[in-house]
Design a protein around this motif. Structure first.
Motif, PDB file in Angstrom:
ATOM      1  N   TYR A   1     -53.646  76.742 -21.763  1.00 36.80           N
ATOM      2  CA  TYR A   1     -55.062  77.094 -21.857  1.00 36.80           C
ATOM      3  C   TYR A   1     -55.864  75.953 -22.471  1.00 36.80           C
ATOM      4  O   TYR A   1     -57.022  75.723 -22.097  1.00 36.80           O
TER       5      TYR A   1
ATOM      6  N   GLU B   1     -55.886  82.281 -15.920  1.00 42.16           N
ATOM      7  CA  GLU B   1     -56.383  80.903 -15.911  1.00 42.16           C
ATOM      8  C   GLU B   1     -57.742  80.801 -15.226  1.00 42.16           C
ATOM      9  O   GLU B   1     -58.619  80.054 -15.673  1.00 42.16           O
TER      10      GLU B   1
ATOM     11  N   ASN C   1     -60.325  82.203 -17.569  1.00 41.82           N
ATOM     12  CA  ASN C   1     -60.539  81.239 -18.645  1.00 41.82           C
ATOM     13  C   ASN C   1     -61.453  80.103 -18.186  1.00 41.82           C
ATOM     14  O   ASN C   1     -62.414  79.733 -18.878  1.00 41.82           O
TER      15      ASN C   1
ATOM     16  N   THR D   1     -60.647  81.587 -24.038  1.00 44.21           N
ATOM     17  CA  THR D   1     -59.246  81.928 -24.251  1.00 44.21           C
ATOM     18  C   THR D   1     -59.079  83.415 -24.531  1.00 44.21           C
ATOM     19  O   THR D   1     -58.129  84.045 -24.043  1.00 44.21           O
TER      20      THR D   1
ATOM     21  N   GLY E   1     -59.411  85.095 -21.161  1.00 45.30           N
ATOM     22  CA  GLY E   1     -58.301  84.723 -20.300  1.00 45.30           C
ATOM     23  C   GLY E   1     -56.986  85.351 -20.734  1.00 45.30           C
ATOM     24  O   GLY E   1     -56.223  85.862 -19.907  1.00 45.30           O
ATOM     25  N   GLN E   2     -56.731  85.338 -22.041  1.00 47.94           N
ATOM     26  CA  GLN E   2     -55.493  85.910 -22.549  1.00 47.94           C
ATOM     27  C   GLN E   2     -55.481  87.439 -22.409  1.00 47.94           C
ATOM     28  O   GLN E   2     -54.426  88.031 -22.163  1.00 47.94           O
TER      29      GLN E   2
ATOM     30  N   GLU F   1     -54.840  78.679 -30.301  1.00 49.24           N
ATOM     31  CA  GLU F   1     -55.909  77.902 -29.658  1.00 49.24           C
ATOM     32  C   GLU F   1     -56.941  77.458 -30.691  1.00 49.24           C
ATOM     33  O   GLU F   1     -57.397  76.315 -30.684  1.00 49.24           O
TER      34      GLU F   1
END
Length: 234
Positions: free
Chosen positions: A58, A131, A134, A158, A161-162, A198
């Protein structure tokens, strides 16, 4: 640095773009092939060891979108998808191939690389969706913030996305195997650990972004970008 017009940025040859792409794909493959093979524990919290390294994908995804724009990041995401799919199919084929009678390591190989097909499918699908979410959030937030406060979009993208990644992976991989409570607990814990990692890597992200923008002479703003994930071209 002033922003480079998107039309001119898409058709340039970059010095470091390929290296960032290779780093992205390498981290992705290693974290998915090697990481899940070991269950670790730290401060009483159990997790797959790959959780410690997967967030780097990421980070590199954020860097690609921030510096080169969504279209170039999209190509790298598809490259990672293809590499992960090939690695999955290759591992299945190698494990299914009959071993020589004198070769005693089939069981060990199956333990390390013999993830269930549903787990492999969950990993590939979750990666692809997470992805792209993100990168999309990253690109939109850059335009919204006019390029300021990089940390808000690296961490913000992030988180989304996560969440998408985990919301796809854990139910597909473990529904009916784990309890609902366990699924939710692991999902939330995994997202928290990856996002925290992150955030902790923010100084590294800042340095890498600054280095690339300076030496590549590019800083793309996705103001008129086609965000269709299936449009591979730049």
């Amino acid at each position: 640095m002033s922003a480079v017009p998107k039309s001119s940025a898409l058709h340039r040859n970059y010095k470091y773009y390929d290296l960032v792409m290779v780093a992205f794909v390498t981290v992705l493959l290693c974290s998915n092939l090697i990481g899940p093979s070991k269950l670790g524990q730290l401060w009483g919290i159990k997790f797959a060891a790959g959780v410690l390294f997967f967030p780097f994908s990421y980070i590199f995804g954020d860097v690609l979108t921030e510096v080169y724009g969504y279209a170039h990041a999209r190509k790298v995401i598809w490259a990672g998808f293809g590499a992960q799919l090939f690695a999955t199919l290759m591992s299945m084929a190698v494990l299914a191939f009959p071993p020589a009678p004198e070769w005693p390591h089939q069981a060990a190989l199956e333990t390390a690389f013999g993830a269930a097909p549903r787990i492999m499918a969950a990993s590939v699908l979750a990666y692809w969706a997470g992805e792209f979410v993100n990168s999309y959030i990253m690109a939109k937030m850059k335009v919204l913030t006019q390029g300021r406060m990089l940390w808000t979009r690296t961490i913000g993208s992030t988180i989304f996305g996560q969440l998408v990644d985990s919301a796809i992976f854990y139910p597909i991989a473990f529904w009916g195997i784990w309890s609902g409570h366990q699924l939710i607990t692991v999902l939330i814990t995994g997202c928290a650990v990856k996002t925290a990692w992150e955030a902790a890597m923010t100084p590294f992200t800042y340095k890498l972004v600054a280095f690339l923008k300076k030496h590549e002479g590019v800083d793309v703003y996705d103001t008129n970008t086609d965000f269709n994930p299936f449009h591979i071209g730049t």
